[in-house]
Design an enzyme around this catalytic site. Structure first.
Site, mmCIF file in Angstrom:
data_model
loop_
_atom_site.group_PDB
_atom_site.id
_atom_site.type_symbol
_atom_site.label_atom_id
_atom_site.label_comp_id
_atom_site.label_asym_id
_atom_site.label_seq_id
_atom_site.Cartn_x
_atom_site.Cartn_y
_atom_site.Cartn_z
ATOM 1 N N TYR A 168 0.947 -1.189 0.344
ATOM 2 C CA TYR A 168 0.184 -0.110 -0.399
ATOM 3 C C TYR A 168 0.579 0.816 -0.387
ATOM 4 C CZ TYR A 168 -3.457 3.528 0.614
ATOM 5 O OH TYR A 168 -4.537 4.157 1.208
ATOM 6 N N GLN B 144 -10.986 0.457 1.310
ATOM 7 C CA GLN B 144 -11.517 -0.847 0.576
ATOM 8 C C GLN B 144 -10.015 -1.270 0.095
ATOM 9 O OE1 GLN B 144 -11.779 2.360 1.256
ATOM 10 N NE2 GLN B 144 -11.794 3.430 -1.353
ATOM 11 N N ASN C 161 -3.310 6.037 6.610
ATOM 12 C CA ASN C 161 -3.088 7.131 7.656
ATOM 13 C C ASN C 161 -3.965 6.315 9.084
ATOM 14 O OD1 ASN C 161 -6.325 5.810 6.115
ATOM 15 N ND2 ASN C 161 -6.605 8.464 5.687
ATOM 16 N N THR D 28 1.886 9.286 11.219
ATOM 17 C CA THR D 28 3.290 9.715 11.339
ATOM 18 C C THR D 28 3.550 10.866 13.289
ATOM 19 O OG1 THR D 28 4.295 9.287 8.945
ATOM 20 C CG2 THR D 28 5.331 11.579 10.718
ATOM 21 N N GLN E 85 7.559 16.864 9.413
ATOM 22 C CA GLN E 85 6.823 15.752 10.187
ATOM 23 C C GLN E 85 5.777 16.146 10.489
ATOM 24 O OE1 GLN E 85 8.140 12.597 9.684
ATOM 25 N NE2 GLN E 85 9.311 13.787 8.883
ATOM 26 N N HIS F 70 2.295 16.110 8.026
ATOM 27 C CA HIS F 70 1.314 14.745 7.229
ATOM 28 C C HIS F 70 0.463 14.825 7.969
ATOM 29 C CE1 HIS F 70 4.809 11.845 5.683
ATOM 30 N NE2 HIS F 70 6.098 12.375 6.920
ATOM 31 N N GLU G 283 7.778 6.788 16.829
ATOM 32 C CA GLU G 283 8.274 6.263 14.984
ATOM 33 C C GLU G 283 9.658 7.231 14.838
ATOM 34 O OE1 GLU G 283 6.161 8.178 12.356
ATOM 35 O OE2 GLU G 283 7.038 6.353 10.413
ATOM 36 N N HIS G 284 9.906 7.914 14.813
ATOM 37 C CA HIS G 284 11.209 9.058 14.744
ATOM 38 C C HIS G 284 11.774 9.909 15.899
ATOM 39 C CE1 HIS G 284 8.074 9.319 11.055
ATOM 40 N NE2 HIS G 284 9.563 8.902 10.242
ATOM 41 N N ASP H 203 12.927 9.194 5.187
ATOM 42 C CA ASP H 203 11.327 9.188 4.507
ATOM 43 C C ASP H 203 12.504 9.099 3.150
ATOM 44 O OD1 ASP H 203 10.092 9.985 6.867
ATOM 45 O OD2 ASP H 203 9.770 11.913 6.038
ATOM 46 N N GLU I 156 3.286 -35.257 30.527
ATOM 47 C CA GLU I 156 2.383 -34.592 30.174
ATOM 48 C C GLU I 156 1.686 -35.622 29.804
ATOM 49 O OE1 GLU I 156 3.529 -32.077 26.690
ATOM 50 O OE2 GLU I 156 5.145 -30.606 28.005
ATOM 51 N N HIS J 211 1.654 -38.669 21.061
ATOM 52 C CA HIS J 211 3.047 -38.297 20.654
ATOM 53 C C HIS J 211 4.317 -39.498 21.731
ATOM 54 C CE1 HIS J 211 0.934 -34.650 20.319
ATOM 55 N NE2 HIS J 211 1.921 -34.045 20.268
HETATM 56 N N1 LIG Z 1 4.206 5.509 10.177
HETATM 57 C C1 LIG Z 1 4.764 4.900 8.604
HETATM 58 O O1 LIG Z 1 5.732 4.313 8.302
HETATM 59 C C2 LIG Z 1 4.259 6.431 7.680
HETATM 60 C C3 LIG Z 1 4.714 6.288 6.342
HETATM 61 C C4 LIG Z 1 4.550 7.091 5.206
HETATM 62 C C5 LIG Z 1 3.430 7.874 5.638
HETATM 63 N N2 LIG Z 1 2.391 7.808 6.941
HETATM 64 C C6 LIG Z 1 1.113 8.552 7.310
HETATM 65 O O2 LIG Z 1 0.481 8.441 5.813
HETATM 66 C C7 LIG Z 1 -0.428 8.568 6.486
HETATM 67 C C8 LIG Z 1 -1.276 9.123 4.605
HETATM 68 O O3 LIG Z 1 -2.459 8.937 5.210
HETATM 69 P P1 LIG Z 1 -3.335 9.956 3.950
HETATM 70 O O4 LIG Z 1 -4.815 10.093 4.398
HETATM 71 O O5 LIG Z 1 -2.462 11.394 3.595
HETATM 72 O O6 LIG Z 1 -3.470 8.749 2.605
HETATM 73 P P2 LIG Z 1 -4.229 6.984 2.833
HETATM 74 O O7 LIG Z 1 -3.203 6.596 1.646
HETATM 75 O O8 LIG Z 1 -2.804 6.713 4.176
HETATM 76 O O9 LIG Z 1 -5.532 7.636 3.030
HETATM 77 C C9 LIG Z 1 -6.580 7.722 2.641
HETATM 78 C C10 LIG Z 1 -7.463 6.432 2.557
HETATM 79 O O10 LIG Z 1 -8.291 7.147 3.189
HETATM 80 C C11 LIG Z 1 -8.971 6.621 3.238
HETATM 81 N N3 LIG Z 1 -10.607 7.534 3.989
HETATM 82 C C12 LIG Z 1 -10.087 8.574 4.244
HETATM 83 N N4 LIG Z 1 -11.470 8.961 5.150
HETATM 84 C C13 LIG Z 1 -11.863 8.479 5.725
HETATM 85 C C14 LIG Z 1 -13.355 7.741 6.105
HETATM 86 N N5 LIG Z 1 -13.393 9.229 6.658
HETATM 87 N N6 LIG Z 1 -13.593 6.621 6.107
HETATM 88 C C15 LIG Z 1 -13.065 6.227 5.613
HETATM 89 N N7 LIG Z 1 -12.240 6.610 4.712
HETATM 90 C C16 LIG Z 1 -11.505 7.022 4.592
HETATM 91 C C17 LIG Z 1 -9.713 6.943 1.792
HETATM 92 O O11 LIG Z 1 -10.156 5.535 1.223
HETATM 93 C C18 LIG Z 1 -7.948 7.310 1.301
HETATM 94 O O12 LIG Z 1 -7.984 6.572 0.028
HETATM 95 C C19 LIG Z 1 -0.052 9.980 7.113
HETATM 96 O O13 LIG Z 1 -0.982 10.157 8.190
HETATM 97 C C20 LIG Z 1 1.279 9.240 7.504
HETATM 98 O O14 LIG Z 1 1.426 10.031 8.115
HETATM 99 C C21 LIG Z 1 3.206 7.146 8.525
HETATM 100 N N1 LIG Z 2 7.345 10.605 7.492
HETATM 101 C C1 LIG Z 2 6.836 9.366 6.763
HETATM 102 C C2 LIG Z 2 6.522 7.988 7.735
HETATM 103 O O1 LIG Z 2 5.823 8.253 8.683
HETATM 104 C C3 LIG Z 2 7.188 9.464 5.754
HETATM 105 C C4 LIG Z 2 7.041 10.223 4.325
HETATM 106 C C5 LIG Z 2 7.440 9.585 2.913
HETATM 107 N N2 LIG Z 2 7.278 11.351 2.698
HETATM 108 C C6 LIG Z 2 7.504 11.818 3.322
HETATM 109 N N3 LIG Z 2 7.497 11.034 4.189
HETATM 110 ZN ZN LIG Z 3 7.776 12.366 6.501
#
Ligand SMILES: NC(=O)c1ccc[n+]([C@@H]2O[C@H](COP(=O)([O-])OP(=O)(O)OC[C@H]3O[C@@H](n4cnc5c(N)ncnc54)[C@H](O)[C@@H]3O)[C@@H](O)[C@H]2O)c1
Ligand SMILES: N[C@H](CO)Cc1c[nH]c[nH+]1
Ligand SMILES: [Zn+2]
Length: 425
Positions: free
Chosen positions: A121, A182, A205, A228, A250, A253, A318-319, A352, A406, A411
């Site tokens: 993903y 989905q 997310n 993040t 960060q 995000h 995380e970071h 990143d 046992e 066995h």
């Molecule tokens: N932990 C990590 O390693 C890491 C790395 C990169 C990014 N991230 C995180 O990834 C996240 C990316 O989030 P994003 O939202 O930009 O993209 P995303 O692709 O994770 O989510 C978008 C999707 O969320 C769904 N969505 C949105 N609102 C919704 C709702 N109310 N109900 C159900 N589904 C819903 C939609 O279908 C949409 O396609 C950020 O929170 C970022 O911090 C984490």
């Molecule tokens: N900081 C995110 C991990 O939590 C990863 C990322 C990619 N691009 C930007 N940020």
């Molecule tokens: Zn980042």
């Protein structure tokens, strides 16, 4: 003593959000299980206003994405992927298969076997997270995964060209433009048109992370990699301007991205808070970062390094960016984190985007029990054994008696039959 110059949302408020997310995700997954493609299309329409004839991109559609990028952009993506591939390859080489004679005639071993199929993903709600394609797809391919499929939501009403190109260059075998729950459910449980995979990886997310959590068991997942979060550990060897940039970098995000400064200098804490406000007036993504800072930003002042270390290990963020006079102290003693960024010369953004370490990292305390995504997550370490007749008799005698303790008659018989066959003839 620990003093908060600024505190974020409390645990109870966060838990209410989590409960809502859980219910939404549960309903979508169960509907997709029942109605397959039709339900995927419905939710994609509802959340992303995206209902193409086919979610899978054709070769022509992928090629068209290359046309939308400059040569420089394509080369930069290739460079980043090369760094990730290099480091992942070195890590893969460090994972040796094992075979050893532990007792005379007893041979034990393990083999590292790649998972057959993986769904990667790549987030794309707020930003087209091109770099996430390198982190999961390149790494899965280095591990030797045969079928790697990739999914990302549409960005601004269409497939995000840079993400699609990055997926293709990374070696994805199938590319789908759908996002959120989905996408995770379609790849995990399968639909009429999508063959399910054995494992889902990649960040996302709160909805995406929760979907992976709920599906875990039916499929494998890499880790809980949700919104993040970043922790800056700093003392007066650096200034508020640098700390603020590393926090906001960060916080941009998402609205629920915690950014925390942990320091032993109250003055640095105050300077950083003032700097955050100043930088928010010029940061183009301040609409998101300012809310994240308001709701989840924290500034914590401690007296000593030891106290800072204890808070940091409890947070298990995380970071963790270390900008103190004694960097090695934190490098040596930090136990709970996703990735460390040692010294003011480096920063989270390097990790990143391109330096080569993986950016898919544990959040919400998962750093207490796991590291981030890496080549090892795609490999199953499976054991085997082989023994001679003599060794079978030696082990069998122990095993038979241990089974008796046992009450495992079946066995015991597995051992006893061998004692009869291979024992003194
Ligand atoms: N932990 C990590 O390693 C890491 C790395 C990169 C990014 N991230 C995180 O990834 C996240 C990316 O989030 P994003 O939202 O930009 O993209 P995303 O692709 O994770 O989510 C978008 C999707 O969320 C769904 N969505 C949105 N609102 C919704 C709702 N109310 N109900 C159900 N589904 C819903 C939609 O279908 C949409 O396609 C950020 O929170 C970022 O911090 C984490
Ligand atoms: N900081 C995110 C991990 O939590 C990863 C990322 C990619 N691009 C930007 N940020
Ligand atoms: Zn980042």
């Amino acid at each position: 003593m620990i003093k908060y110059l600024k505190q974020g949302k409390q645990a109870e408020e966060k838990a209410i959000d989590n409960q809502k997310v859980k219910e939404i995700v549960e309903n979508i997954i169960s509907d997709i299980e029942k109605r397959g493609d039709e339900a995927v299309s419905q939710y994609s329409g509802q959340f992303d206003k995206w209902t193409p004839k086919s979610f899978r991109l054709s070769r022509e559609e992928i090629d068209a994405c290359y046309e939308q990028l400059t040569e420089q952009e394509i080369n930069d993506i290739k460079w980043a992927q090369e760094q990730v591939r290099n480091f992942a390859t070195i890590q893969r080489e460090s994972m040796k298969d094992v075979e050893v004679e532990t007792l005379p005639g007893v041979v034990l071993g393990h083999k590292n076997i790649p998972v057959d199929s993986v769904g990667c993903y790549v987030p794309g709600g707020k930003y087209p997270l091109v770099a996430s394609a390198h982190m999961s797809i390149v790494t899965a391919k280095v591990a030797g995964v045969k079928r790697v499929i990739a999914a990302t939501p549409p960005f601004q009403g269409k497939p995000a060209p840079a993400v699609i190109v990055a997926m293709d260059l990374a070696g994805a075998d199938e590319i789908y433009t759908f996002g959120g729950v989905q996408a995770i459910a379609a790849m995990a449980v399968g639909t009429d048109t999508i063959e399910p995979v054995s494992m889902i990886v990649g960040p996302g997310n709160a909805f995406v992370a929760e979907a992976k959590r709920q599906l875990f068991g039916r499929i494998g997942i890499d880790l809980f990699a949700g919104p993040t979060e970043t922790l800056v550990i700093a003392d007066d060897s650096v200034d508020g301007e640098l700390c603020a940039a590393d926090l906001l970098g960060q916080a941009e995000h998402g609205l629920n991205s915690p950014a925390v400064l942990l320091t032993n200098s109250e003055q640095l804490g105050k300077d950083t808070m003032a700097e955050v406000e100043r930088q928010l007036t010029i940061l183009p993504t301040a609409d998101v970062a300012s809310v994240a800072w308001r709701d989840y930003g924290e500034v914590i002042v401690c007296d000593t390094y030891d106290e800072m270390l204890e808070v940091a290990n409890d947070l298990a963020f995380e970071h963790v960016q270390i900008m103190t006079k004694d960097v090695p102290y934190f490098q040596k003693n930090m136990r709970n984190f996703g990735a460390l960024f040692l010294g003011p010369e480096t920063n989270v953004s390097y990790g990143d985007k391109c330096i080569g370490t993986n950016h898919t990292l544990p959040t919400k305390g998962a750093g207490r029990y796991t590291g981030g995504l890496w080549v090892g997550k795609f490999l199953k370490t499976c054991t085997y054994q082989r023994v001679t007749e003599e060794a079978s008799v030696m082990v069998g005698e122990y095993c038979s008696r241990l089974c008796a303790i046992e009450g495992f008659a079946g066995h015991k018989e597995q051992a006893d039959i061998r004692l009869r066959r291979y024992g003194k003839k």
